[in-house]
Design an enzyme around this catalytic site. Structure first.
Site: not given
Length: 503
Positions: A13, A15-16, A82, A241-242, A266, A303, A413
């Protein structure tokens, strides 16, 4: 053996990155090729994603990878967050600028959905927790506000699927991200078409769902020409990603539920890995969710708002001219008094407030607590509250699986935050293993590697990750047990009090 290079495109959300995984026959070594900013674009009172700029950044990263690694590059795959999606027309035109999941248009959509289909029926058809950001409620909002886009839509793609389409032209949706939509069936492994029809949503745009490790095609000729890469394979990792992060958890206990994971960023996603979706009434009552994993496992999880509270506090501090990096904020938090003020991180007021410190202070006032005033007190409040929410969810997971969880793996992170790791160990009274920070990328890359027929199981993938990374261990501090036990009770009561105030 000569090193093989696998490219992982990992979008979050904020950075890439385009990351290279270099396999020497024993370990996967990571190199960052390109990093770029991401975030919402505010347009006409809405929040959107600038997907064309993201694609340009991805292509630039691939060009840099071609110069650095040349013919050793084997494949590429994309993972992202997602729920968000792109619509394409029959001719491949982008329909609208994709919305950000925090856009306000989905407010009230849960109630609208329940007025047409009962909550329990939606859960039975999807196995997912109820969050207004889910794709289902985004589509209902689109149906209300922009029905012409749904009429014109020929192809629905989740964010990583769209980037795979940019890479190779594939028009399929990968399993792990499909399960975040709240219209994918947890036992039939297909779209919940009956649910969509009951809600009056069109179904013609939903394409085949494929598992992680699927070869989607080869790079488009145009991408080969612009980047200098060869016609390499495009392989779907666990595109959520999860899903990739959980594949990247270095547990020795794959196939059991005596360990839990927290993918910390995040959002904090806390759960266990199970062989199939758990669809009990208690899972529905606790608003837990079943999201897909590698090898058709399921991630039974919750979540949690996560480090979003800290990130948004930092943003407010910066705006006021008090600019701290995250390490400095943690140091300030360590100096602040312990367990003075607590909040429920998942209270609706924290989803996207204009001023996060003010939202935290408002919660404290409404629940009769000392108000966190300083930067250190605010960050400590956020971190301790997050640790206590983890403890709550830990209890739920043990209840619904019937197993005691012995160890919590923290990846992503947030695993760098040693204060939060220790607070988590103390609050949960469990051993915490932190790392790897790059679990998502490693999971992405090793699923690509898996597609070439190398490791044959999640256990083998995780063995490679243990060989490739170092972990840090945090034990509960015995002297603090009674303090945290009292805090657990207080946290439970203030959550109840806040819900009554909110009602």
């Amino acid at each position: 053996m000569a090193e093989q290079c696998y490219l992982g495109i990992d979008l979050g959300a904020e950075s890439g990155r385009v990351m290279a995984g270099l396999w020497d026959g024993r370990r996967m070594r990571l190199e960052e090729v390109h990093r770029f900013a991401n975030g919402p674009v505010y347009m006409a009172g809405t929040m959107r994603w600038d997907v064309l700029r993201l694609w340009a950044e991805v292509e630039h990263g691939l060009a840099l990878a071609a110069k650095r690694f040349g013919k050793s590059v084997v494949s590429v795959g994309v993972d992202t967050w997602g729920v968000d999606f792109v619509l394409l027309s029959k001719t491949g035109e982008l329909l609208g600028q994709p919305y950000h999941y925090r856009d306000a248009r989905t407010r009230g959509m849960l109630e609208q959905a329940f007025s047409r289909v009962p909550r329990a029926e939606i859960f039975a058809a999807t196995g997912l927790q109820f969050m207004e950001i889910s794709t289902l409620y985004q589509l209902l909002a689109l149906q209300r506000n922009n029905p012409e886009l749904l009429t014109a839509a020929d192809c629905f793609l989740m964010m990583p699927d769209f980037l795979h389409w940019c890479l190779c032209g594939s028009r399929v949706v990968e399993f792990t991200n499909a399960t975040t939509t709240q219209f994918f069936h947890p036992t039939k492994r297909t779209w919940s078409f009956e649910l969509l029809q009951k809600l009056g949503l069109p179904t013609q745009m939903f394409r085949e769902v494929v598992p992680p490790g699927t070869r989607l095609g080869r790079l488009r000729d145009s991408v080969v020409e612009r980047t200098g890469l060869g016609p390499i394979d495009v392989i779907a990792p666990a595109t959520h990603d999860t899903g990739s992060a959980v594949a990247g958890v270095p547990t020795r206990n794959s196939g059991t539920t005596n360990w839990a994971y927290i993918s910390s960023g995040t959002w904090s996603l806390m759960g266990v890995e199970v062989a199939s979706a758990v669809l009990s009434r208690r899972v529905l009552e606790l608003n837990l969710t079943n999201e897909g994993g590698v090898n058709y496992t399921y991630r039974l999880l919750k979540n949690i708002m996560g480090l979003w509270l800290v990130q948004q506090c930092k943003r407010s501090f910066d705006a006021r001219g008090k600019q701290y990096d995250y390490d400095a904020l943690v140091r300030l938090a360590m100096e602040a008094p312990a367990l003075q003020s607590l909040v429920d991180p998942d209270d609706a007021r924290f989803l996207n407030p204009p001023d996060m410190p003010a939202a935290i202070q408002s919660f404290c006032r409404e629940t009769g607590q000392p108000v966190a005033e300083t930067e250190g007190a605010l960050i400590r409040c956020a971190l301790e509250s997050l640790a206590l929410k983890y403890q709550t969810v830990l209890g739920w997971l043990e209840e619904v699986t019937g197993n005691r969880i012995e160890v919590i793996h923290v990846v992503g992170g947030g695993s760098r935050n040693e204060l939060l790791n220790q607070l988590t160990a103390n609050a949960c009274d469990r051993r915490v293993l932190a790392g790897p920070v790059e679990a998502t990328v490693l999971g992405n890359l090793l699923v690509q590697f898996h597609a070439s027929g190398e490791p044959v199981s999640l256990a083998d993938i995780r063995a490679i990750i243990r060989e490739s990374t170092e972990l840090r261990e945090f034990e509960p501090e015995p002297a603090s047990r009674s303090v945290w036990l009292e805090a657990r009770g207080r946290f439970t009561q203030l959550r109840k009090r806040a819900s009554l105030v909110g009602a």
